[in-house]
Write an enzyme that holds these catalytic residues in place. Structure first.
Site, PDB file in Angstrom:
ATOM      1  CE  LYS A 110      -3.641   2.338   2.602  1.00 21.63           C
ATOM      2  NZ  LYS A 110      -4.627   2.235   3.687  1.00 21.63           N
TER       3      LYS A 110
ATOM      4  CE  LYS B  41      -6.075   1.850  -0.538  1.00 16.53           C
ATOM      5  NZ  LYS B  41      -6.437   1.912   0.828  1.00 16.53           N
TER       6      LYS B  41
HETATM    7  C1  PBG Z   1      -7.620   3.298   5.503  1.00 14.51           C
HETATM    8  C2  PBG Z   1      -7.828   3.224   4.044  1.00 14.51           C
HETATM    9  C3  PBG Z   1      -7.621   4.208   3.059  1.00 14.51           C
HETATM   10  C4  PBG Z   1      -8.113   3.684   1.874  1.00 14.51           C
HETATM   11  C5  PBG Z   1      -8.570   2.401   2.154  1.00 14.51           C
HETATM   12  N1  PBG Z   1      -8.371   2.127   3.486  1.00 14.51           N
HETATM   13  C6  PBG Z   1      -7.125   5.582   3.156  1.00 14.51           C
HETATM   14  C7  PBG Z   1      -5.744   5.859   3.566  1.00 14.51           C
HETATM   15  O1  PBG Z   1      -4.921   4.973   3.779  1.00 14.51           O
HETATM   16  O2  PBG Z   1      -5.470   7.047   3.745  1.00 14.51           O
HETATM   17  C8  PBG Z   1      -8.165   4.381   0.549  1.00 14.51           C
HETATM   18  C9  PBG Z   1      -9.167   3.860  -0.407  1.00 14.51           C
HETATM   19  C10 PBG Z   1      -9.502   4.735  -1.555  1.00 14.51           C
HETATM   20  O3  PBG Z   1      -8.893   5.792  -1.788  1.00 14.51           O
HETATM   21  O4  PBG Z   1     -10.434   4.361  -2.266  1.00 14.51           O
HETATM   22  N2  PBG Z   1      -6.331   3.268   5.939  1.00 14.51           N
END
Ligand code: PBG
Length: 325
Positions: free
Chosen positions: A195, A248
């Site tokens: 991520k 992601k």
């Molecule tokens: C929570 C999380 C996030 C997303 C999914 N789970 C945001 C982040 O890490 O700031 C982003 C998902 C999206 O942008 O569709 N940590």
């Protein structure tokens, strides 16, 4: 004429021939549809930057779930927005928290639909970070206990899959142990292993009300410039017991999806995130692109890159288009 060349166009000469040799497909079963559930009553709030995506209170969730079910979508990913936030994100692991209650509701009314629970703290903490905070530091090890409690409470509520997205080191090991000790050896972990600290999450932070109140997430999420780091993250999550790996965001990271697909033998999930969705919606609303064609091309590209499953806000539209064709 003694020109020597290959005739690739033989296999493209009409629609039937093209479909005969097509290599990648999107199926309804590939989709995981994110849903935002919010504490309160009679709420259906559209996210201004994500047309067609809403926050639903529990009493209105059936509207969304009926549609999901009738479109044939098989899995949903739940994010919760609590009424109150605090330093430790206690709303995340409350047995009657919003995600826990939404999970119970869905498993009772729509037992065939898989519930994937996002396990993170940023929607529940007053500071908006994904772990415990001391001064300006995001603490690793003391966050693990809270995340484990969250995962266990989600499993108790009936979640079929636990999807931890917090990016603390050791979160898969801690959650696996916690689930096993609580009797949930059968519940898989879909880890947000790879991520990146991405600007494409902007619209989501409005949707989930989870923007960090100070600093950024760069000490726990990955540097978008890095590739080797993706292998390190994915390797450790597999060793710790991850059953699925998520990459992601999606579109700007298709090379990483291919790397992960080639290296590991678990299902690979791509997260087509909020900013990717909003860009398509905005361009389509302006008449600059053809939405259906662009979305289906993007989703097919994700499959071709090696993703087995796609978490996408386009899932309902795409399901409709698949049914029409
Ligand atoms: C929570 C999380 C996030 C997303 C999914 N789970 C945001 C982040 O890490 O700031 C982003 C998902 C999206 O942008 O569709 N940590």
């Amino acid at each position: 004429m003694d020109l020597q060349f290959k005739r690739h166009r033989r296999l493209r000469q009409n629609a039937t021939m093209r479909s005969l040799v097509r290599e990648n497909f999107i199926r309804l079963e590939d989709f995981i549809y994110p849903i935002f559930v919010i504490e309160g009553e009679n709420i259906k709030n559209e996210i201004s930057s994500m047309p067609g995506i809403y926050q639903f209170s529990l009493d209105r969730l059936a509207e969304e779930m009926d549609e999901v079910q009738s479109l044939g979508i098989k899995s949903v990913l739940l994010f919760g927005i609590p009424a109150q936030k605090d330093e430790c994100g206690t709303g995340a692991f409350h047995d009657h928290g919003i995600v826990q209650e939404a999970t119970r509701f869905i498993k009772e009314k729509y037992p065939e639909i898989l519930v994937v629970a996002d396990t993170c703290l940023c929607e529940y903490t007053s500071h908006g970070h994904c772990g415990m905070v001391e001064g300006d530091q995001i603490l690793n090890d003391s966050s693990l206990k809270v995340l484990t409690d969250t995962a266990v409470s989600q499993a108790k509520a009936g979640a079929d899959i636990i999807a931890p997205s917090n990016m603390m080191d050791g979160f898969v090991a801690a959650i696996r142990q916690g689930l096993d000790e609580a009797g949930f050896t059968h519940i898989p972990i879909m880890s947000y292993a790879v991520k990146y600290a991405s600007s494409f999450y902007g619209p989501f932070r409005e949707a989930a009300d989870g923007a960090p109140q100070f600093g950024d997430r760069k000490t726990y999420q990955m540097d978008p410039a890095n590739r080797h780091e993706a292998f390190r993250e994915a390797h450790s999550d597999i060793e710790e017991g991850a059953d699925f790996l998520i990459v992601k965001p999606g579109m700007p990271y298709l090379d990483i999806v291919r790397d992960v697909r080639n290296e590991f033998h678990v299902p690979v999930v791509i997260y087509n995130v909020s900013g990717e969705f909003s860009m398509v919606k905005a361009a389509a609303a302006n008449g600059w692109i053809e939405e259906q064609a662009v979305v289906m091309e993007m989703l097919t590209g994700m499959k071709r890159a090696g993703a087995d499953l796609i978490i996408t806000y386009h899932a309902k539209d795409a399901a409709r288009w698949l049914q029409e064709n």
